[in-house]
Design an enzyme around this catalytic site. Structure first.
Site, PDB file in Angstrom:
ATOM      1  N   SER A 183    -124.671  73.809  40.580  1.00 51.15           N
ATOM      2  CA  SER A 183    -124.573  74.151  42.004  1.00 51.15           C
ATOM      3  C   SER A 183    -123.229  73.697  42.576  1.00 51.15           C
ATOM      4  O   SER A 183    -122.179  74.131  42.111  1.00 51.15           O
ATOM      5  CB  SER A 183    -125.759  73.546  42.765  1.00 51.15           C
ATOM      6  OG  SER A 183    -125.861  74.053  44.065  1.00 51.15           O
ATOM      7  N   ASP A 211    -131.598  83.573  42.834  1.00 49.80           N
ATOM      8  CA  ASP A 211    -130.803  82.498  43.423  1.00 49.80           C
ATOM      9  C   ASP A 211    -129.837  83.089  44.436  1.00 49.80           C
ATOM     10  O   ASP A 211    -129.160  84.081  44.159  1.00 49.80           O
ATOM     11  CB  ASP A 211    -130.040  81.773  42.310  1.00 49.80           C
ATOM     12  CG  ASP A 211    -129.163  80.633  42.805  1.00 49.80           C
ATOM     13  OD1 ASP A 211    -129.244  80.279  44.006  1.00 49.80           O
ATOM     14  OD2 ASP A 211    -128.398  80.103  41.987  1.00 49.80           O
ATOM     15  N   HIS A 230    -132.956  78.987  42.259  1.00 54.06           N
ATOM     16  CA  HIS A 230    -131.833  78.053  42.225  1.00 54.06           C
ATOM     17  C   HIS A 230    -132.278  76.680  41.732  1.00 54.06           C
ATOM     18  O   HIS A 230    -133.283  76.138  42.164  1.00 54.06           O
ATOM     19  CB  HIS A 230    -131.228  77.904  43.624  1.00 54.06           C
ATOM     20  CG  HIS A 230    -130.047  76.981  43.646  1.00 54.06           C
ATOM     21  ND1 HIS A 230    -128.802  77.353  43.175  1.00 54.06           N
ATOM     22  CD2 HIS A 230    -129.920  75.686  44.048  1.00 54.06           C
ATOM     23  CE1 HIS A 230    -127.966  76.333  43.299  1.00 54.06           C
ATOM     24  NE2 HIS A 230    -128.619  75.312  43.818  1.00 54.06           N
TER      25      HIS A 230
END
Length: 393
Positions: free
Chosen positions: A196, A338, A367
């Protein structure tokens, strides 16, 4: 006694009803396999309750909301109770004055064998999570890929906005390139990895060191966040979820760049980047009309200069970098549901166009599925592909 029992029962019923309502109101992307809905909803409820408790504590004069969330997350990370792998030596120390956790094979320490090294940057929107939260994943890589892992505890926003966290990551990697022998590292085999926001840092540091002619062996980007020029890309519009929404992405960018939330609405509405519309930068994110003028306009006067600069700075927006040529072999893992999916897909396209070897795997998940231990088969497959990538370097 009877009155207390009635009041307590009523309170419990209200609490359970509120949590159930919260559970079923969690945002689930359309098309996400039904078997993953429970995990996503549960994570969403925990996240929501964490925020509520943190906010109420702040009203009582106990810390700030952000620090309270971090404290709760730290508590939750220790509840994971991940058993330590007996084959590894695990140490918390500092490299370049930055806190890190070092994972090394005990046998290789005895043998004096040098290993490939994965430098890992955790996710959390540059504001949250920690080395501890990713301990299960980083330990897995060290034990199963036969690598040294250095997990980096970089400084967090908003107290330390860009470039503080980025600078910490750069300094750790530079130090390892120069002194990695001390930790049993083959300094020609250093790989940067991140999840991320950590994927953003891994890509940005890779670009930075490449520009300084420093050689890296590869990069691993897990659900990476790579640009904030356009938050109206298809995945941003349809894949907001209980784990990560477009609104939360905009907030993260605002806190990371400015140290405040004041720019989150303009970022979410793309009002911060209108001056870049139909320029070469638009082409990088696949929204450019080839027939229009590519001259960059003046940015809006109400947009802070740090935002204007960060939009096209590879250190914050690796996808917008002018040149990808010569970057190391790359593994990108994306999730179909995501909000950040398109960032990873566009980065893959740009790398391939520049002749960079890219391996890409996409999973029908949400995600952060690896961190949050989503579907077991999907997580196992993703981990296997990470190990395979490292073994084939």
């Amino acid at each position: 006694m009877v009155t207390f029992f009635v009041v307590f029962t009523a309170f419990l019923a209200v609490l359970v009803t509120a949590i159930l309502r919260m559970y079923f109101n969690q945002l689930v992307p359309e098309g996400l396999p039904v078997g993953q809905h429970h995990k996503l909803r549960t994570v969403g409820v925990i996240t929501k309750l964490t925020g509520m408790v943190a906010y109420l504590a702040s009203l009582l004069g106990i810390g700030s909301v952000i620090n309270n969330i971090r404290q709760i997350q730290s508590f939750l990370s220790h509840l994971q109770n991940v058993p330590e792998d007996p084959s590894l030596q695990i140490k918390d120390l500092k490299i370049a004055d930055v806190p890190v956790r070092l994972y090394r094979s005990k046998q290789n320490i005895v043998d004096g064998k040098k290993q490939t090294c994965v430098v890992f940057f955790h996710g959390g929107g540059w504001m949250f999570l920690s080395i501890d939260f990713y301990h299960s994943l980083t330990q897995y890589m060290a034990a199963n890929a036969g690598v040294v892992v250095v997990s980096v505890g970089y400084r967090l926003a908003p107290e330390n906005p860009f470039p503080a966290g980025f600078d910490d990551c750069v300094e750790v990697v530079k130090s390892l390139l120069e002194t990695g022998d001390e930790y049993g590292i083959d300094t020609t085999g250093i790989v940067l990895a991140g999840s991320s926001a950590g994927g953003n840092l891994a890509a940005a540091v890779t670009h930075h060191l490449h520009n300084e002619n420093r050689k890296l062996a590869g990069q691993i980007l897990l659900n990476p966040l790579l640009q904030f020029m356009d938050l109206t890309l298809p995945s941003y519009q349809k894949n907001s979820s209980a784990v990560l929404s477009k609104i939360e992405v905009a907030l993260a960018w605002s806190f990371y760049i400015t140290g405040t939330k004041r720019m989150s609405r303009p970022i979410g509405a793309n009002k911060h980047s209108a001056h870049l519309c139909n320029t070469k930068y638009s082409k990088f994110i696949g929204v450019c009309d080839a027939d229009v003028d590519k001259v960059q306009k003046e940015p809006p006067k109400d947009i802070p200069q740090e935002i204007v600069d960060a939009l096209t700075d590879y250190r914050t927006s690796p996808l917008i970098a002018d040149n990808m040529t010569g970057l190391p072999k790359t593994l990108i893992i994306t999730a179909e549901f995501d909000v950040l999916r398109d960032d990873g897909l566009l980065y893959k396209k740009r790398l391939e166009e520049a002749g960079v070897p890219v391996t890409h795997h996409e999973y029908k998940s949400f995600h952060g599925f690896l961190l949050l231990r989503g579907d077991k088969k999907i997580c196992a497959s993703a981990k296997e592909n990470i190990i395979k990538f490292l073994e084939e370097l």
